[in-house]
Each structure stands twice: as structure tokens, then as C-alpha cells.
Design a protein around this motif. Structure first.
Motif, PDB file in Angstrom:
ATOM      1  N   HIS A 138       0.845  -1.162   0.041  1.00 36.71           N
ATOM      2  CA  HIS A 138      -0.019   0.107  -0.035  1.00 36.71           C
ATOM      3  C   HIS A 138       0.499   1.149  -0.176  1.00 36.71           C
ATOM      4  O   HIS A 138       0.452   2.155  -0.772  1.00 36.71           O
ATOM      5  CB  HIS A 138      -0.769   0.290   1.600  1.00 36.71           C
ATOM      6  N   GLN A 139       1.947   0.837   0.272  1.00 34.94           N
ATOM      7  CA  GLN A 139       2.602   2.774   1.036  1.00 34.94           C
ATOM      8  C   GLN A 139       3.528   2.646  -0.303  1.00 34.94           C
ATOM      9  O   GLN A 139       3.524   3.729  -1.136  1.00 34.94           O
ATOM     10  CB  GLN A 139       4.060   2.027   1.982  1.00 34.94           C
ATOM     11  N   ASN A 140       3.625   1.358  -1.579  1.00 34.25           N
ATOM     12  CA  ASN A 140       4.355   1.804  -2.845  1.00 34.25           C
ATOM     13  C   ASN A 140       3.393   2.810  -3.398  1.00 34.25           C
ATOM     14  O   ASN A 140       3.546   3.335  -4.571  1.00 34.25           O
ATOM     15  CB  ASN A 140       4.755   0.486  -3.032  1.00 34.25           C
ATOM     16  N   ARG A 141       2.045   2.001  -4.004  1.00 36.88           N
ATOM     17  CA  ARG A 141       1.060   2.541  -3.893  1.00 36.88           C
ATOM     18  C   ARG A 141       1.168   3.879  -4.112  1.00 36.88           C
ATOM     19  O   ARG A 141       0.815   4.434  -4.625  1.00 36.88           O
ATOM     20  CB  ARG A 141       0.178   1.842  -4.508  1.00 36.88           C
ATOM     21  N   ILE A 142       0.340   4.197  -2.788  1.00 36.90           N
ATOM     22  CA  ILE A 142       0.204   5.959  -2.938  1.00 36.90           C
ATOM     23  C   ILE A 142       1.785   6.526  -2.935  1.00 36.90           C
ATOM     24  O   ILE A 142       1.606   7.898  -3.467  1.00 36.90           O
ATOM     25  CB  ILE A 142       0.316   6.455  -0.790  1.00 36.90           C
TER      26      ILE A 142
END
Length: 474
Positions: A216-220
Motif C-alpha cells: 500500500h505504501q508503494n502504491r501511495i
């Protein structure tokens, strides 16, 4: 225009007429009208959003001073006033409700007036002496609400991500990985459809959560890259009317230097000002993170349920008494709070999606709603993850014996027998175990389906609960 009446009030004039303004305030007549018009929620602009607007005004003042669009002494006064606000002064002067004039003109003028009046004081003039330093002609030179506000949403979101959400995510990932190592040797019963499933390692549950949050952090990170493309300099409709030819490139460069961020001017400012797509995209990533955080928080509650009548495979740290009537009761309050915040973020996302498509022609007038919902979502998610990590996950303890009892008693262990005695035979063993209360081991041995040595190898919980490694075919 302004006229001093007495020590308590000054008179300011705009295109609609005159109004009395309290002498002690730094906002002016347009802010006063907005406060009167929009007594809606009582919610004032987020501090991070204010910071974003002030940072933009600092960069524009520096740039317009360099380009000789405004006198250097006025540029310096605006910059000094901006720095004072950024250092914590005059924070109570930003007073317009978040539900306000479309596009955010009221909040924008609130910022312009505060900086103008403080700048006037710095230059030795009285507040409201706008002939000397004007909110529109100087603070807002070469700008429009229509390019400043979408830029402020971008900058505010980037500030919130860097200061709040990303540090919280990084700490959560690290703590989850640490708990994964701590619990790696503990075997528990897996559960699918809320029914017994084959055994897993408790540590791998935590490692899986760490991986989920990392993704999720990578997507953000990916989505937030679009926030660094600024339409600042587009002025009213994206054409750059009333701006210096070098302004658009230089102001973004100055803002990049102030923020130490790789900001770039939009290749087509009209597009950057009209489309809310980058905000909808980031909000969607936040919603996606929120829905998995709900799942994780619910898992924590289930695994801690009890203590006598639930699973009680882990112990969440008690942080406060859980009942006004039942002594000694402790509830999974940090996990419960997490779900509440995540539901709010999902609601904000829905509003952002609706607002994002509600623009017409050269402007989206729903930007104040997007500004509050997006930045607030980032900040409350970051604060929630930080609190859940420090006050819950960090101090979770395992109940290894309870986990082992469930794992050994699970009918799903029969799955490991499939390749040795066949699916149908394994199903019959499971049925008999359930109806008679005999263990799977006992029934297999009684039926002579496997020897004791063979059965010991097949029903090895340690081996069954290990994740099969990924092996390259080459």
C-alpha cells in the motif's frame, strides 16, 4: 481601502461597500463577509492546508520580487509575514469554514489579507492601509484562486504524507516484521470461512500484514508523484494572464527549493487546474489502505477474543478499562478506533470522487471539499497507524499453548493426508473424528491407513505450517 474609526475598529472597503473590521484582527473585509456567509460547520482550515497556502505565497512573493513585478520591500515584507505564520504566529486568523465559496476564494483571500496586514505592520503602516501593500495587487500578484488552491491541495497533501503517513507506515512495517520474528515458531490453526483450516505460523500472519502495508505504501508513493506537477502560474483559466513570462517556471523552482521537493511546472497548466484526477487517485490509494487496515484490525480483535469464551491466541495490551459495569474487562479499543477512522476515510473518498467529477469548463468549484477530505484523510490515517502500532501492535504477546491446542485439534489437518490415503478416505476420517471425538491420528491408525512412523511425518505441524519457498525453475 481603509479608514481608522477608533481603537476598536477600522473601516475597510471592497467592491460591495464598507464594513467595520475589529482593529486587532489581521484578516480583512472579504474574510469577514465569508465568516458571515458560511457559518456551517465550525470547522476551520487544517493547519497543514494553511501552511501549504502560506508556502505558496512566500514563493510567489520571492519570485515576483525577483522579476520586479512588485517592489522588493513589499516582497520582503510578505516573505517575513509568511515566515512568521509558518513559525506559529497568527494561526487564529484563518477563520473561514471549510464549507465555503466554490473553488476556495474565501480561504484564499483570508490568506492574502492576513499576509497583507502583517506586511503593512512590518513596513510601519497600520493594518488596512492597502494603498501601501494590497492583498490583491501585491500578495496575489499574478495569481488566482484557480491556480493557487489546487496547488495548495497538492502541497498540503505532500506535507501530510511526508510528515504523518509515511513515517507511520514505515514504523508499522518495522514493528510488524519484529513481531513476525518473535512469533515465528508459534503454530496456530488457520481459518478460512471462519472454519478450521490447515495450520500456519503466527509469525507469518504478522509478516503478511507487513507485506500488505508495504504494498500500500508503494502504491501511495506512486500516486503521489502526480501531486508534484503544479499548475501554479496558470492564473485564472490556465493561460497565465497577468503573469511575467518567467514566472511560471521560476515560482515552481523557488517552491521546490523551499520544500526540498522535486516539483515541476505542468506542461499544460489548464489541465492541471481543471482535473482533480491526481487527488482522486491518491484518495483511492488511501481508501485501499483503509480497507486492509480494517481487515487487520478485525483479525486482531478476533485473535484476542475471550479471554475465556473466544480464541485468545494473542493478548492485545490493555490500555484502559473496558466497561462501566463489568469489572476487569478490557476491550481491543485501539483496533476498534482504527476501523472507525478507516470507515471515515472511505466516506471521505466517496465525497472526493463525487467532487472530482463536479467541475465545469475551466474550473472545479468543489476544491475546498477535496482539500479538507484528502489532507484530513492522510493525517488521521497516519495518526491512527502510529497509535495502533505504538499502543497495540508493539506490545502484543502470544498465547502459544492456546495456539497449539487449536492447531492440533483442527480437523483441517486431514488435508495433509490427501496425497497419502486419498481425498475420500481423508473425508471419511474427518467425519468419524467429528462424530466420535476421536483424534485423526487414532482413526488413521485404527483403520491401518498409515503406520505410526508414516503418520508422524505426515502430521508434522512444524513442517505443515511452513510456507513453501519460491523456487526458480531454472
Amino acid at each position: 481601502m481603509t479608514e481608522q474609526t477608533n481603537s476598536q475598529f477600522r473601516i475597510e472597503t471592497d467592491s460591495m461597500g464598507e464594513r467595520q473590521i475589529p482593529s486587532n484582527v489581521y484578516y480583512g473585509i472579504q474574510t469577514l463577509r465569508a465568516v458571515e456567509n458560511f457559518a456551517i460547520s465550525g470547522i476551520k482550515p487544517l493547519p497543514t492546508y494553511v501552511d501549504a497556502g502560506i508556502l505558496i505565497k512566500k514563493a510567489t512573493a520571492i519570485t515576483n520580487g525577483e522579476l520586479k513585478c512588485i517592489p522588493q520591500n513589499i516582497s520582503n515584507a510578505i516573505v517575513q509575514a509568511a515566515d512568521e505564520v509558518l513559525n506559529g504566529k497568527f494561526r487564529d486568523q484563518f477563520v473561514v469554514d471549510i464549507y465555503q465559496a466554490g473553488a476556495g476564494t474565501s480561504h484564499h483571500m483570508n490568506i492574502n489579507e492576513v499576509l497583507a496586514n502583517r506586511g503593512l505592520e512590518i513596513l510601519g503602516f497600520a493594518k488596512g492601509e492597502y494603498k501601501c501593500l494590497n492583498p490583491n495587487d501585491h500578495v496575489n500578484y499574478g495569481q488566482s484562486t484557480n491556480d493557487v488552491i489546487p496547488t495548495a491541495i497538492r502541497i498540503g497533501s505532500l506535507l501530510a504524507l511526508s510528515k504523518t503517513l509515511h513515517p507511520a507506515l514505515e514504523n508499522a512495517i518495522a514493528i510488524l516484521e519484529s513481531k513476525a520474528e518473535e512469533f515465528q515458531e508459534i503454530v496456530r490453526s488457520g481459518r478460512t470461512h471462519m472454519q478450521d483450516a490447515v495450520p500456519v505460523r503466527l509469525g507469518e500472519n504478522f509478516r503478511a500484514w507487513a507485506q500488505i502495508i508495504t504494498e500500500h505504501q508503494n502504491r501511495i508513493y506512486t500516486a503521489s508523484g502526480d501531486l508534484m506537477v503544479l499548475g501554479l502560474g496558470g492564473s485564472a483559466t490556465g493561460t497565465g494572464l497577468n503573469t511575467h513570462p518567467h514566472y511560471r517556471a521560476r515560482v515552481v523552482e523557488v517552491l521546490s527549493e523551499i520544500l526540498d521537493m522535486p516539483l515541476t511546472p505542468a506542461s499544460h497548466p489548464m489541465a492541471a487546474m481543471q482535473s482533480m484526477g491526481c487527488f482522486v487517485n491518491v484518495s483511492g490509494c488511501l481508501r485501499n489502505l483503509a480497507q486492509d487496515l480494517v481487515k487487520i484490525s478485525h483479525d486482531l480483535r478476533l485473535m484476542d477474543s475471550g479471554p475465556k469464551t473466544g480464541l485468545k491466541e494473542i493478548q492485545l495490551p490493555p490500555v484502559q478499562p473496558g466497561s462501566s459495569i463489568m469489572p476487569g474487562k478490557y476491550n481491543p479499543v485501539m483496533a476498534e478506533m482504527t476501523s472507525m477512522v478507516c470507515f471515515q476515510v472511505m466516506g471521505y473518498d466517496n465525497a472526493i470522487v463525487l467532487a472530482g467529477q463536479a467541475g465545469q469548463l475551466e474550473l472545479n468549484v468543489m476544491m475546498p471539499l477535496i482539500a479538507y477530505n484528502l489532507i484530513h484523510s492522510i493525517e488521521i490515517l497516519g495518526n491512527t497507524i502510529a497509535s495502533l502500532t505504538e499502543r497495540c501492535i508493539k506490545n502484543i504477546s502470544a498465547m502459544p499453548q492456546r495456539c497449539l491446542e487449536y492447531a492440533e485439534g483442527s480437523l483441517a489437518l486431514v488435508t495433509a493426508l490427501n496425497t497419502h490415503i486419498g481425498y475420500l478416505n481423508a473425508a471419511e476420517v474427518a467425519k468419524e473424528s467429528l462424530s466420535t471425538g476421536k483424534s485423526l491420528r487414532q482413526i488413521v491408525l485404527e483403520k491401518g491407513l498409515l503406520s505410526e512412523v508414516e503418520l508422524e511425518k505426515v502430521l508434522n505441524l512444524e513442517k505443515m505450517s511452513q510456507i513453501v519457498p519460491l523456487v526458480d525453475r531454472d
